[in-house]
Design a protein around this motif. Structure first.
Motif, mmCIF file in Angstrom:
data_model
loop_
_atom_site.group_PDB
_atom_site.id
_atom_site.type_symbol
_atom_site.label_atom_id
_atom_site.label_comp_id
_atom_site.label_asym_id
_atom_site.label_seq_id
_atom_site.Cartn_x
_atom_site.Cartn_y
_atom_site.Cartn_z
ATOM 1 N N SER A 44 1.156 -1.309 -0.217
ATOM 2 C CA SER A 44 -0.272 -0.291 -0.215
ATOM 3 C C SER A 44 0.627 1.124 0.031
ATOM 4 O O SER A 44 0.409 1.650 -0.616
ATOM 5 N N THR A 45 2.039 1.128 1.407
ATOM 6 C CA THR A 45 2.664 2.388 0.589
ATOM 7 C C THR A 45 3.060 2.376 -0.187
ATOM 8 O O THR A 45 4.033 4.184 -0.964
ATOM 9 N N MET A 46 4.292 1.852 -1.315
ATOM 10 C CA MET A 46 4.546 1.982 -2.294
ATOM 11 C C MET A 46 3.574 2.676 -3.525
ATOM 12 O O MET A 46 4.120 3.436 -4.382
ATOM 13 N N LEU A 47 2.222 1.651 -3.070
ATOM 14 C CA LEU A 47 1.475 2.357 -4.361
ATOM 15 C C LEU A 47 0.789 4.489 -4.719
ATOM 16 O O LEU A 47 0.448 4.356 -4.925
ATOM 17 N N ILE A 48 1.173 3.930 -2.756
ATOM 18 C CA ILE A 48 0.828 5.715 -2.790
ATOM 19 C C ILE A 48 2.192 6.454 -2.685
ATOM 20 O O ILE A 48 1.768 7.568 -3.097
ATOM 21 N N GLU A 49 2.993 6.236 -2.711
ATOM 22 C CA GLU A 49 4.182 6.845 -2.517
ATOM 23 C C GLU A 49 4.478 6.671 -4.679
ATOM 24 O O GLU A 49 5.358 8.084 -4.636
ATOM 25 N N ALA A 50 4.629 5.464 -4.516
ATOM 26 C CA ALA A 50 5.335 5.529 -6.859
ATOM 27 C C ALA A 50 4.514 4.290 -7.323
ATOM 28 O O ALA A 50 4.716 3.641 -7.569
ATOM 29 N N PRO A 51 3.123 5.801 -6.991
ATOM 30 C CA PRO A 51 2.203 4.833 -8.015
ATOM 31 C C PRO A 51 2.367 4.650 -9.225
ATOM 32 O O PRO A 51 2.000 4.474 -10.166
ATOM 33 N N ASP A 52 2.590 5.953 -10.690
ATOM 34 C CA ASP A 52 3.749 5.850 -11.319
ATOM 35 C C ASP A 52 4.450 4.463 -11.894
ATOM 36 O O ASP A 52 4.632 3.912 -13.404
ATOM 37 N N LEU A 53 5.271 3.894 -10.841
ATOM 38 C CA LEU A 53 5.947 2.388 -11.512
ATOM 39 C C LEU A 53 5.129 1.308 -10.827
ATOM 40 O O LEU A 53 5.742 0.438 -11.906
ATOM 41 N N PHE A 54 3.970 0.649 -10.759
ATOM 42 C CA PHE A 54 3.489 -0.487 -10.472
ATOM 43 C C PHE A 54 2.689 -0.458 -11.571
ATOM 44 O O PHE A 54 1.640 0.660 -11.554
ATOM 45 N N ALA A 55 2.032 -0.888 -12.094
ATOM 46 C CA ALA A 55 0.561 -1.608 -13.016
ATOM 47 C C ALA A 55 -0.561 -1.995 -12.185
ATOM 48 O O ALA A 55 -1.919 -1.601 -12.515
ATOM 49 N N ALA A 56 -0.435 -2.592 -11.218
ATOM 50 C CA ALA A 56 -1.515 -2.868 -9.758
ATOM 51 C C ALA A 56 -0.213 -3.564 -8.796
ATOM 52 O O ALA A 56 0.605 -3.475 -9.274
#
Length: 96
Positions: A44-56
């Motif tokens: 959750s932290t990564m999707l909040i802090e670096a959402p442009d890096l992940f497809a899902a």
């Protein structure tokens, strides 16, 4: 991880993903993040802090604390599958 912010973890994982994309045959539109228990919190932290890096992302066996200082509005919407169970002895359904 430093304190409650996860700043060093976020910086490390962001650099790792960027290095993989830049130096190996990694499709940047097909990078995913997943984790269970505390890894779910990092997901959750990564999707909040670096959402442009992940497809899902996929998160297992953890609820996010309502009063978590780590949570904020993500800059981009990112698909996230969350799974929980009611009888997990480590991550109680009712909290605690």
């Amino acid at each position: 991880m430093r304190g409650q912010t996860g700043a060093l973890d976020v910086k490390f994982l962001t650099a790792l993903v960027e290095r993989l994309i830049n130096n190996y045959d990694v499709n940047p539109s097909q990078v995913y993040v997943t984790g269970a228990s505390k890894g779910r919190l990092m997901t959750s932290t990564m999707l909040i802090e670096a959402p442009d890096l992940f497809a899902a992302g996929v998160a297992f066996i953890a609820n996010l604390p309502q009063q978590s200082v780590r949570l904020k509005e993500p800059a981009l919407p990112t698909p996230l599958l969350v799974t929980n169970v009611t009888k997990d002895p480590l991550m109680k359904w009712d909290g605690g």
